[in-house]
Design a protein around this motif. Structure first.
Motif, PDB file in Angstrom:
ATOM      1  N   LYS A   1      -2.728   6.776   6.196  1.00 26.56           N
ATOM      2  CA  LYS A   1      -2.313   7.331   4.903  1.00 26.56           C
ATOM      3  C   LYS A   1      -2.148   6.265   3.819  1.00 26.56           C
ATOM      4  O   LYS A   1      -1.741   6.581   2.706  1.00 26.56           O
ATOM      5  CB  LYS A   1      -1.007   8.112   5.069  1.00 26.56           C
ATOM      6  CG  LYS A   1       0.174   7.323   5.603  1.00 26.56           C
ATOM      7  CD  LYS A   1       1.359   8.254   5.823  1.00 26.56           C
ATOM      8  CE  LYS A   1       2.568   7.530   6.400  1.00 26.56           C
ATOM      9  NZ  LYS A   1       3.700   8.454   6.636  1.00 26.56           N
ATOM     10  N   PHE A   2      -2.467   5.015   4.165  1.00 26.74           N
ATOM     11  CA  PHE A   2      -2.336   3.939   3.189  1.00 26.74           C
ATOM     12  C   PHE A   2      -3.708   3.401   2.792  1.00 26.74           C
ATOM     13  O   PHE A   2      -4.673   3.518   3.554  1.00 26.74           O
ATOM     14  CB  PHE A   2      -1.485   2.799   3.767  1.00 26.74           C
ATOM     15  CG  PHE A   2      -0.155   3.261   4.300  1.00 26.74           C
ATOM     16  CD1 PHE A   2       0.774   3.864   3.465  1.00 26.74           C
ATOM     17  CD2 PHE A   2       0.150   3.125   5.641  1.00 26.74           C
ATOM     18  CE1 PHE A   2       1.990   4.300   3.951  1.00 26.74           C
ATOM     19  CE2 PHE A   2       1.364   3.556   6.141  1.00 26.74           C
ATOM     20  CZ  PHE A   2       2.281   4.152   5.290  1.00 26.74           C
ATOM     21  N   PRO A   3      -3.817   2.773   1.620  1.00 25.20           N
ATOM     22  CA  PRO A   3      -5.114   2.209   1.189  1.00 25.20           C
ATOM     23  C   PRO A   3      -5.551   1.063   2.093  1.00 25.20           C
ATOM     24  O   PRO A   3      -4.733   0.466   2.800  1.00 25.20           O
ATOM     25  CB  PRO A   3      -4.823   1.701  -0.234  1.00 25.20           C
ATOM     26  CG  PRO A   3      -3.466   2.172  -0.601  1.00 25.20           C
ATOM     27  CD  PRO A   3      -2.751   2.548   0.643  1.00 25.20           C
TER      28      PRO A   3
ATOM     29  N   GLY B   1       0.817  -1.213   0.000  1.00 30.68           N
ATOM     30  CA  GLY B   1       0.000   0.000   0.000  1.00 30.68           C
ATOM     31  C   GLY B   1       0.845   1.254   0.000  1.00 30.68           C
ATOM     32  O   GLY B   1       0.517   2.249  -0.672  1.00 30.68           O
ATOM     33  N   ALA B   2       1.957   1.234   0.748  1.00 29.85           N
ATOM     34  CA  ALA B   2       2.863   2.386   0.769  1.00 29.85           C
ATOM     35  C   ALA B   2       3.472   2.615  -0.611  1.00 29.85           C
ATOM     36  O   ALA B   2       3.606   3.766  -1.072  1.00 29.85           O
ATOM     37  CB  ALA B   2       3.962   2.163   1.803  1.00 29.85           C
ATOM     38  N   ILE B   3       3.840   1.531  -1.287  1.00 28.88           N
ATOM     39  CA  ILE B   3       4.432   1.652  -2.628  1.00 28.88           C
ATOM     40  C   ILE B   3       3.393   2.170  -3.623  1.00 28.88           C
ATOM     41  O   ILE B   3       3.683   3.052  -4.448  1.00 28.88           O
ATOM     42  CB  ILE B   3       5.008   0.299  -3.080  1.00 28.88           C
ATOM     43  CG1 ILE B   3       6.170  -0.098  -2.161  1.00 28.88           C
ATOM     44  CG2 ILE B   3       5.487   0.363  -4.533  1.00 28.88           C
ATOM     45  CD1 ILE B   3       6.587  -1.554  -2.283  1.00 28.88           C
TER      46      ILE B   3
ATOM     47  N   ASN C   1       6.050  -1.048  -9.973  1.00 25.77           N
ATOM     48  CA  ASN C   1       4.993  -2.053 -10.000  1.00 25.77           C
ATOM     49  C   ASN C   1       5.261  -3.048  -8.875  1.00 25.77           C
ATOM     50  O   ASN C   1       6.341  -3.634  -8.797  1.00 25.77           O
ATOM     51  CB  ASN C   1       4.986  -2.777 -11.350  1.00 25.77           C
ATOM     52  CG  ASN C   1       3.924  -3.868 -11.408  1.00 25.77           C
ATOM     53  OD1 ASN C   1       2.772  -3.642 -11.055  1.00 25.77           O
ATOM     54  ND2 ASN C   1       4.321  -5.050 -11.853  1.00 25.77           N
ATOM     55  N   VAL C   2       4.292  -3.241  -7.983  1.00 30.03           N
ATOM     56  CA  VAL C   2       4.489  -4.113  -6.828  1.00 30.03           C
ATOM     57  C   VAL C   2       3.584  -5.340  -6.908  1.00 30.03           C
ATOM     58  O   VAL C   2       2.403  -5.233  -7.235  1.00 30.03           O
ATOM     59  CB  VAL C   2       4.253  -3.357  -5.496  1.00 30.03           C
ATOM     60  CG1 VAL C   2       2.887  -2.696  -5.456  1.00 30.03           C
ATOM     61  CG2 VAL C   2       4.438  -4.286  -4.299  1.00 30.03           C
TER      62      VAL C   2
ATOM     63  N   GLY D   1       8.117  -0.769   8.395  1.00 31.87           N
ATOM     64  CA  GLY D   1       8.790  -0.773   7.104  1.00 31.87           C
ATOM     65  C   GLY D   1       8.189   0.066   6.000  1.00 31.87           C
ATOM     66  O   GLY D   1       8.795   0.206   4.929  1.00 31.87           O
ATOM     67  N   GLU D   2       6.999   0.663   6.226  1.00 31.09           N
ATOM     68  CA  GLU D   2       6.324   1.339   5.112  1.00 31.09           C
ATOM     69  C   GLU D   2       7.140   2.508   4.548  1.00 31.09           C
ATOM     70  O   GLU D   2       7.315   2.631   3.325  1.00 31.09           O
ATOM     71  CB  GLU D   2       4.939   1.837   5.553  1.00 31.09           C
ATOM     72  CG  GLU D   2       3.932   0.737   5.815  1.00 31.09           C
ATOM     73  CD  GLU D   2       3.925   0.266   7.255  1.00 31.09           C
ATOM     74  OE1 GLU D   2       2.968  -0.408   7.655  1.00 31.09           O
ATOM     75  OE2 GLU D   2       4.892   0.568   7.982  1.00 31.09           O
TER      76      GLU D   2
END
Length: 496
Positions: free
Chosen positions: A200-202, A33-35, A43-44, A155-156
């Motif tokens: 702040k993440f999805p 989500g952070a990426i 692309n993750v 780690g985000e």
């Protein structure tokens, strides 16, 4: 295209191919989500190598017997089916960065992934994170030259910086929270500060739809897990949670949690599990959540793990009204002296009072116990076994003590000479037949006693599972799994 592949190592599948972690790993979900949010030029993809569409019921006897022998063999067999999906994903996506999350019990499997990664893609950057990396710190890089970076703590934000490094935009010395190599020497960077904005993440399900390999093969229940908070204020001597999250508790807002639950419900999930270390640690927060669940999510059921110190009749009554069907409680020992040594902050009477409240409200109850602590004696072990079966619970979750790098009890075991200098983490996990760290009890007597205990727990849990089918919790689980899968699970319980 710049690709990053995030991997959950196999563990249960190494014991038996049809044992499975039927879950989207939350740690990898938040990283992905952070990426997606902050490094959109990458692309993750996420792969859970411990997932199998077949999901057999796990029993202790297999884990400690034939299954353990399978595990040791398959751990070194690069041709075992558990590694196939990883190899296929690396070949298909040619990732520039490969991230692996590792607990101590699957660290050996994680190292195999690092080896496979470098064999198939020598130029890729291999990054390790997860609880083991945070607890073992520089030891992770000492253990394996195939690992380039090790991430300590959350780690985000760190993974975003690592991708900036891979882009050539920042130097690795300027990335807080990592351990790396510089001219053959291991370098520990400064600590990364805690994140306080957890919103702040999805949402995790949205991330899974976009990133999880073989998403369509997972049952929808695999995505029912969520975090409402991070951190645990307690200070148990055997636990390494504080090395990852710290003891500072940080909350998502109730409205943000409710919004995610609504999103899950709209996608067919009516039963969620809060994966927090200690759900309900702040009473005002849990009251607000329960009130809003009753008002805005009346068809949602949930389960959680909590602590005896935060449970009272008012809170449990409110949770029951809001849809709580199951609670997990960490008891660990049935001896007050041992509980004090472990700094659990509770005694046996606290446990009995807590369990009485939970069962008064007809909520399914699971209790966690650990046997074989370094100071365990025959008296404390017998007290724990007796207490396991005295508490009115629905499921007993049993473990053998495992010393984890970075915990106080690991250091205690080192100082007492209980563990060797060449300690091999691959041999030890909570159900490993190799676990023996209690020198006050002769090894042959301890092993004989816990084998007998495992058989008894399996029998009692299976009998209680059948009984549970006719409770509110059982009916909720049938609705979640579906009738066909529930019938299959019932047959497994009866005929194994």
């Amino acid at each position: 295209v710049k690709n990053i592949l995030l991997i959950e190592p196999p563990f249960f599948r190494l014991y038996k191919e049809t044992y499975s972690l039927v879950k989207f790993p939350l740690s990898l979900g938040y990283l992905a989500g952070a990426i997606l949010t902050f490094k959109k030029d990458w692309n993750v993809k996420v792969i859970n190598a411990d997932f199998s569409p077949e999901d057999d019921l796990i029993d202790y006897n297999h884990l400690t017997g034939v299954g353990f022998n399978n595990y040791l063999k398959n751990l070194k067999d690069i041709n075992h089916v558990a590694w196939d999906g990883i190899k296929e994903a690396i070949e298909e996506y040619s990732p520039k960065v490969i991230g692996v999350t590792a607990k101590s019990q699957n660290f050996a499997a994680a190292r195999m992934i690092a080896k496979i990664s470098k064999q198939l893609n020598p130029d890729c950057l291999v990054v390790f994170g997860g609880p083991h990396a945070s607890m073992a710190k520089e030891q992770v890089l000492k253990d394996d030259e195939n690992i380039d970076f090790s991430v300590v703590g959350e780690g985000e934000e760190t993974i975003v910086d690592i991708l900036k490094y891979a882009d050539g935009k920042i130097k690795k010395d300027n990335i807080p929270g990592i351990i790396h190599r510089e001219k053959g020497k291991i370098v520990i960077n400064e600590k990364r500060t805690l994140m306080f904005d957890l919103e702040k993440f999805p949402f995790i399900l949205d991330v899974a739809k976009k990133t999880l390999i073989d998403y369509e093969k997972y049952p929808i229940a695999a995505f029912r897990y969520l975090f409402a908070l991070r951190g645990c204020p307690y200070n148990c001597s055997f636990c390494g949670s504080r090395e990852v999250w710290t003891r500072k508790v940080r909350f998502r807002s109730v409205d943000n949690v409710i919004a995610e639950i609504k999103d899950l419900y709209e996608n067919g999930i009516n039963y969620v599990h809060f994966d927090d270390d200690t759900f309900g640690i702040q009473k005002s927060w849990i009251r607000e959540l329960c009130i809003k669940l009753m008002k805005e999510c009346p068809n949602i059921n949930f389960s959680c793990e909590s602590h005896c110190k935060v449970i009272n009749d008012e809170i449990i009554g409110l949770m029951k009204s809001a849809g709580c069907k199951s609670i997990q409680i960490g008891v660990e020992s049935g001896n007050d002296w041992m509980l004090k040594k472990l700094r659990k902050g509770i005694n046996k009477q606290d446990v009995l009072d807590t369990c009485k409240i939970i069962k008064k409200h007809k909520i399914h109850l699971q209790t966690f116990f650990i046997v074989g602590f370094p100071d365990e004696t025959m008296e404390t072990l017998n007290d724990t076994i007796k207490f396991m079966f005295k508490i009115p619970v629905d499921t007993i979750v049993y473990s053998i003590f495992t010393p984890y790098y970075g915990t106080e009890l690991f250091k205690d075991c080192e100082e007492k000479g209980i563990i060797p200098d060449d300690f091999d983490v691959s041999l030890y996990n909570h159900q490993s037949p190799e676990n023996y760290f209690c020198p006050n009890i002769p090894k042959d007597i301890f092993i004989k006693k816990i084998r007998k205990l495992e058989n008894k727990i399996d029998r009692i849990n299976n009998a209680r599972r059948i009984k549970t089918l006719f409770t509110e919790y059982g009916l909720a689980k049938v609705r979640e799994r579906g009738i066909i899968k529930s019938a299959k699970r019932l047959c497994e319980i009866i005929f194994t």
